[in-house]
Motif scaffolding. Sequence first.
Motif, PDB file in Angstrom:
ATOM      1  N   PHE A   1       0.834  -1.203   0.000  1.00 11.80           N
ATOM      2  CA  PHE A   1       0.000   0.000   0.000  1.00 11.80           C
ATOM      3  C   PHE A   1       0.868   1.252   0.000  1.00 11.80           C
ATOM      4  CE2 PHE A   1      -1.874   3.405   2.547  1.00 11.80           C
ATOM      5  CZ  PHE A   1      -3.100   3.604   1.923  1.00 11.80           C
ATOM      6  N   CYS A   2       1.928   1.234   0.788  1.00  9.81           N
ATOM      7  CA  CYS A   2       2.757   2.429   0.962  1.00  9.81           C
ATOM      8  C   CYS A   2       3.699   2.695  -0.207  1.00  9.81           C
ATOM      9  CB  CYS A   2       3.534   2.333   2.270  1.00  9.81           C
ATOM     10  SG  CYS A   2       2.488   2.539   3.740  1.00  9.81           S
ATOM     11  N   GLU A   3       3.871   1.735  -1.097  1.00  8.25           N
ATOM     12  CA  GLU A   3       4.643   2.009  -2.306  1.00  8.25           C
ATOM     13  C   GLU A   3       4.004   3.129  -3.122  1.00  8.25           C
ATOM     14  OE1 GLU A   3       7.480   1.038  -3.447  1.00  8.25           O
ATOM     15  OE2 GLU A   3       7.966  -0.787  -2.332  1.00  8.25           O
ATOM     16  N   PHE A   4       2.681   3.257  -3.017  1.00  7.39           N
ATOM     17  CA  PHE A   4       1.951   4.196  -3.858  1.00  7.39           C
ATOM     18  C   PHE A   4       1.438   5.411  -3.099  1.00  7.39           C
ATOM     19  CE2 PHE A   4       1.668  -0.109  -5.442  1.00  7.39           C
ATOM     20  CZ  PHE A   4       2.107   0.035  -6.746  1.00  7.39           C
ATOM     21  N   ARG A   5       1.573   5.408  -1.780  1.00 10.49           N
ATOM     22  CA  ARG A   5       1.106   6.525  -0.958  1.00 10.49           C
ATOM     23  C   ARG A   5       2.147   6.848   0.113  1.00 10.49           C
ATOM     24  NH1 ARG A   5      -2.628   2.913  -2.255  1.00 10.49           N
ATOM     25  NH2 ARG A   5      -4.616   3.555  -3.195  1.00 10.49           N
ATOM     26  N   PRO A   6       3.390   7.106  -0.295  1.00 14.11           N
ATOM     27  CA  PRO A   6       4.461   7.291   0.689  1.00 14.11           C
ATOM     28  C   PRO A   6       4.299   8.531   1.551  1.00 14.11           C
ATOM     29  CG  PRO A   6       5.223   7.868  -1.518  1.00 14.11           C
ATOM     30  CD  PRO A   6       3.882   7.231  -1.683  1.00 14.11           C
ATOM     31  N   GLY A   7       3.462   9.482   1.133  1.00 11.42           N
ATOM     32  CA  GLY A   7       3.301  10.701   1.910  1.00 11.42           C
ATOM     33  C   GLY A   7       2.349  10.585   3.076  1.00 11.42           C
ATOM     34  N   LYS A   8       1.546   9.514   3.142  1.00 10.52           N
ATOM     35  CA  LYS A   8       0.611   9.369   4.253  1.00 10.52           C
ATOM     36  C   LYS A   8       1.384   9.114   5.545  1.00 10.52           C
ATOM     37  CE  LYS A   8      -3.463   7.529   3.597  1.00 10.52           C
ATOM     38  NZ  LYS A   8      -4.298   8.716   3.385  1.00 10.52           N
ATOM     39  N   LYS A   9       0.833   9.588   6.654  1.00 11.57           N
ATOM     40  CA  LYS A   9       1.561   9.498   7.929  1.00 11.57           C
ATOM     41  C   LYS A   9       1.947   8.064   8.259  1.00 11.57           C
ATOM     42  CE  LYS A   9       1.474  10.826  12.801  1.00 11.57           C
ATOM     43  NZ  LYS A   9       2.141   9.585  13.231  1.00 11.57           N
ATOM     44  N   GLU A  10       1.022   7.138   8.090  1.00  6.23           N
ATOM     45  CA  GLU A  10       1.322   5.765   8.442  1.00  6.23           C
ATOM     46  C   GLU A  10       2.412   5.189   7.541  1.00  6.23           C
ATOM     47  OE1 GLU A  10      -2.581   5.558   5.993  1.00  6.23           O
ATOM     48  OE2 GLU A  10      -1.565   6.930   7.380  1.00  6.23           O
ATOM     49  N   CYS A  11       2.504   5.681   6.302  1.00  2.00           N
ATOM     50  CA  CYS A  11       3.541   5.199   5.387  1.00  2.00           C
ATOM     51  C   CYS A  11       4.889   5.834   5.703  1.00  2.00           C
ATOM     52  CB  CYS A  11       3.130   5.470   3.948  1.00  2.00           C
ATOM     53  SG  CYS A  11       1.690   4.484   3.440  1.00  2.00           S
ATOM     54  N   ARG A  12       4.889   7.092   6.101  1.00  3.82           N
ATOM     55  CA  ARG A  12       6.134   7.702   6.556  1.00  3.82           C
ATOM     56  C   ARG A  12       6.664   6.957   7.775  1.00  3.82           C
ATOM     57  NH1 ARG A  12       3.060  12.480   6.099  1.00  3.82           N
ATOM     58  NH2 ARG A  12       3.220  12.827   8.359  1.00  3.82           N
TER      59      ARG A  12
ATOM     60  N   MET B   1      -4.685  -1.503  12.368  1.00  9.89           N
ATOM     61  CA  MET B   1      -5.089  -0.682  11.224  1.00  9.89           C
ATOM     62  C   MET B   1      -4.168   0.528  11.161  1.00  9.89           C
ATOM     63  SD  MET B   1      -8.664   1.460  10.628  1.00  9.89           S
ATOM     64  CE  MET B   1      -9.787   0.273   9.892  1.00  9.89           C
ATOM     65  N   PRO B   2      -3.035   0.426  10.467  1.00  5.01           N
ATOM     66  CA  PRO B   2      -2.114   1.568  10.396  1.00  5.01           C
ATOM     67  C   PRO B   2      -2.773   2.837   9.875  1.00  5.01           C
ATOM     68  CG  PRO B   2      -1.052  -0.408   9.570  1.00  5.01           C
ATOM     69  CD  PRO B   2      -2.498  -0.762   9.791  1.00  5.01           C
ATOM     70  N   GLY B   3      -3.779   2.689   9.013  1.00  2.52           N
ATOM     71  CA  GLY B   3      -4.490   3.849   8.484  1.00  2.52           C
ATOM     72  C   GLY B   3      -5.244   4.639   9.532  1.00  2.52           C
ATOM     73  N   TYR B   4      -5.296   4.131  10.755  1.00  2.00           N
ATOM     74  CA  TYR B   4      -5.877   4.881  11.876  1.00  2.00           C
ATOM     75  C   TYR B   4      -5.229   6.260  11.963  1.00  2.00           C
ATOM     76  CZ  TYR B   4      -7.604   5.435  16.757  1.00  2.00           C
ATOM     77  OH  TYR B   4      -8.224   5.857  17.909  1.00  2.00           O
TER      78      TYR B   4
END
Length: 339
Positions: free
Chosen positions: A132-143, A207-210
């Motif tokens: 998921f984070c390969e494509f949304r690296p700017g989201k907090k959970e991905c950082r 749920m990291p997206g929390y």
Amino acid sequence: MRFLIALIAGSFLVTTPASAFKKLEGYFIAFETCEAYHSKNRQTNPGSITTSPNMAYKMLGLNKEGGDYFQVQMDNAPVSTARWVSADCGIHVVKADTRTGGTGTGGSDDVIEQEGTESVDNLLTLSWQPAFCEFRPGKKECRDLNDGLLPHTTRQLSIHGLWPQPKDNIYCGVPTSIIDLDKPDTWDRLPAPAIDTETADALQAAMPGYASFLHHHEWIKHGTCFLGEGGADEYYDDTLYLTELVNQSAVGDLFFNNVGAEITGADIRAAFDTSFGQGTGDRVLIKCTSDGSRTLINEIWLGMKGKITQESDLGELMRAADTVAMGCNRGIIDRTGLQ
């Protein structure tokens, strides 16, 4: 349980010199339990005062223009009732209206609790967070993930959601004014689900997206149609229960033991058959995505029929559902970090 519906009016901040304390009107609405510091610099907290999720506090100001701490009024706090709370803990609103949970007042900005029986046709959707984070690296959970702060997400599948079926069974009792806010950039302004601290803590890990208020979105869009007697708390407790069963099984082992390697859809389905009984794999849809050079497994969707409880047999729930096409035939279990 008590919960709060916020009515946003006006803009959040007004430009002032960057170095000055910024006085603000209105309220601070907390989304989670956070420390309320007497001194934000020394992080002292006489009385161990914390915010309560979904509650409003009188807003006093912001530490500086673009700052990271709100000063709020905490009645009955020792030493000083003016306390500093991290800006990440909630939002500033100009007007707020509180009410007790139940059937709702019927106002245009209230989620109206629906009558009916609990959903017995559901889809559990689980994600592989590194993909998921390969494509949304700017989201907090991905950082956080790519900075090495979420190592557990490379050992287990993460919650996307639990979706009552059919797929158009969404936004039950949700007014247009709230549906209009259901976009990733404004998920923080959606009404927070009324869940207890234990559930919230477990959900943050599963749920990291929390961190991006995914739990607000999933509750508003899907959870409102689940209709469990325990409301949002039951909805998320059931989701957590099912997710743990998958992660503690041969399915979880398959993902953990093959990080960086390619596996097949047949491998995933066979792991379900091994753990939950023959035929359960036929109820699993595998979703993949491509980064241009690699095919990555990013989600699995589990069909289930039957009432979900904390003692449910996942195999029985899955075998009662309809069989589905496999979807993606093979893909890589992505490693943490941008590849």
